[in-house]
Design a protein around this motif. Structure first.
Motif, short mmCIF file in Angstrom:
data_model
loop_
_atom_site.label_atom_id
_atom_site.label_comp_id
_atom_site.label_asym_id
_atom_site.label_seq_id
_atom_site.Cartn_x
_atom_site.Cartn_y
_atom_site.Cartn_z
N LEU A 55 -100.29 57.73 37.23
CA LEU A 55 -99.85 57.10 38.48
C LEU A 55 -100.67 55.84 38.77
O LEU A 55 -100.14 54.84 39.25
CB LEU A 55 -99.94 58.09 39.65
CG LEU A 55 -98.94 59.26 39.58
CD1 LEU A 55 -99.25 60.31 40.65
CD2 LEU A 55 -97.50 58.78 39.72
N ILE A 61 -96.32 61.21 46.59
CA ILE A 61 -95.77 61.79 45.35
C ILE A 61 -95.33 63.23 45.65
O ILE A 61 -96.15 64.08 46.01
CB ILE A 61 -96.84 61.78 44.22
CG1 ILE A 61 -97.33 60.36 43.91
CG2 ILE A 61 -96.31 62.47 42.96
CD1 ILE A 61 -96.29 59.41 43.33
N TRP A 118 -100.36 63.51 47.46
CA TRP A 118 -99.53 64.41 46.65
C TRP A 118 -99.04 65.55 47.54
O TRP A 118 -99.81 66.15 48.29
CB TRP A 118 -100.32 65.03 45.49
CG TRP A 118 -100.70 64.08 44.39
CD1 TRP A 118 -100.65 62.71 44.42
CD2 TRP A 118 -101.23 64.43 43.11
NE1 TRP A 118 -101.11 62.19 43.25
CE2 TRP A 118 -101.48 63.23 42.41
CE3 TRP A 118 -101.52 65.63 42.47
CZ2 TRP A 118 -102.00 63.19 41.12
CZ3 TRP A 118 -102.04 65.60 41.18
CH2 TRP A 118 -102.27 64.40 40.51
N ASP A 152 -90.61 63.49 42.67
CA ASP A 152 -91.20 62.54 41.71
C ASP A 152 -91.66 63.22 40.44
O ASP A 152 -91.67 62.62 39.37
CB ASP A 152 -92.41 61.83 42.35
CG ASP A 152 -92.00 61.04 43.58
OD1 ASP A 152 -91.16 60.13 43.42
OD2 ASP A 152 -92.48 61.36 44.68
#
Ligand code: GYE
Length: 348
Positions: free
Chosen positions: A174, A184, A215, A245
């Protein structure tokens, strides 16, 4: 009645000797020139006596990894290698494994090898094996028991480390893409609940998610380490949300199930698509998909445990004490590091 290891050996010696003397007697009584046949018998008797009986209780046949694991055991514990091999497929049920172990104990085998479906619930049957004097070697998944003496040795993978490896890769991937501050969303396809491979790989991912504020776990679904189940649960999620994602699949078979669901939903994935696919196992099919860019990264989990278990047995036979817990060294793969030759050379 339980037959101890020493007893079963003695019984086998007695049977072999009895057979041999019967043959001698037959040859002497009929006096019909069968010496040649009689001469080969002691060798056979001695050969039968030398075989070490190894009884394996396998989880099932849920995945490519598992099939490779069973094959590794079968091809290691052959008669030519000096073994008498017993195999029971538990079809994913701990109760079946407990029954198999009890049968092996009554049979008085020399060694029990256990790949436990789940970690807990083994104390009683392992105590029975211990009382019968049969060493139990645990392989792949672990047992969570009150006393470590209940098993002789364990060999397998560090599943939490495997999860951490996947997390570290995702973090740097990433960053490379300049997405380190983006939100994400991760869909987590879990394996069989309570299995070491599930517990460790889940722990590795969850710690990674905790360590990254951006995340988010959008779902944790039960893929049960199979393609069919993973397909079903991922397809259900995609009806609710397509804002995903990353799909973190706890084995290759479940990655294939997730891919199938994505394709049906018309979503793109892999190195040229939108959804990042992370998988674990690195079987031949999984690595081929990784080389083709369908799976972004695949963490190795080596199923070739037959020779490792044999090494432990040989150490015990030689009167040595094997290492209690032995973790196999593992790596990970991406399309850049894979070639057809490399995949072919791995044997599973
Ligand atoms: O990852 C999965 C299998 O216990 C490591 O079990 C093993 C896991 C493996 O069904 O494919």
């Amino acid at each position: 009645m339980l037959v101890s290891r020493g007893n079963s050996r003695r019984i086998r010696i007695r049977k072999a000797l009895a057979g041999f003397f019967m043959l001698l007697l037959t040859a002497a009584v009929c006096g019909c020139g069968k010496q040649e046949h009689v001469e080969t018998e002691p060798e056979e008797a001695a050969q039968a006596e030398k075989l070490i009986s190894v009884a394996f209780s396998e989880v099932g046949a849920e995945s490519d990894w598992r099939v490779a694991n069973s094959e590794s055991m079968r091809t290691t514990f052959t008669e030519e290698n000096g073994y008498e091999f017993y195999f029971e497929d538990a079809k994913g049920k701990q109760d079946n494994q407990i029954t198999a172990l009890r049968n092996y104990i009554v049979q008085g085998v020399d060694y029990i090898v256990l790949d436990p479906v789940v970690e807990t619930g083994w104390d009683e049957v392992l105590q029975e094996a211990k009382d019968a004097g049969i060493p139990v070697i645990v392989v792949d998944r672990m047992v969570d028991v009150d006393a470590d003496e209940l098993y002789t040795a364990w060999v397998g993978s560090d599943f939490e480390k495997e999860g951490e490896t996947a997390v570290e890769w995702l973090d740097s991937f990433l960053k490379e893409q300049g997405r380190e501050d983006e939100r994400i969303s991760i869909l987590h396809v879990m394996g069989t609940q309570g299995a070491s491979a599930q517990l460790g790989r889940t722990e590795g991912l969850e710690k990674g998610v905790e360590a990254h504020d951006n995340w988010e776990l959008v779902g944790q679904v039960q893929g049960e380490f199979t393609q069919a189940k993973a397909y079903e649960v991922v397809a259900e999620v995609l009806l609710e949300t397509q804002d995903i994602d990353v799909i973190y699949c706890e084995n290759d078979d479940s990655a294939f199930g997730a891919i199938q669901a994505l394709e049906e939903a018309g979503l793109t994935y892999g190195t040229d698509g939108d959804v990042i696919i992370i998988s674990l196992d690195a079987t031949e099919a999984g690595l081929t998909a990784c080389m083709e860019g369908k799976i972004n990264m695949n963490v190795e989990c080596n199923p070739m445990h037959g020779p490792r278990v044999e090494k432990i047995i040989q150490q015990i036979e030689a009167g040595e004490i094997p290492e209690k817990n032995y973790y196999v060294e593992e790596t990970y793969f991406t399309a850049e590091t894979l070639t057809e030759e490399l995949i072919a050379s791995r044997g599973y």
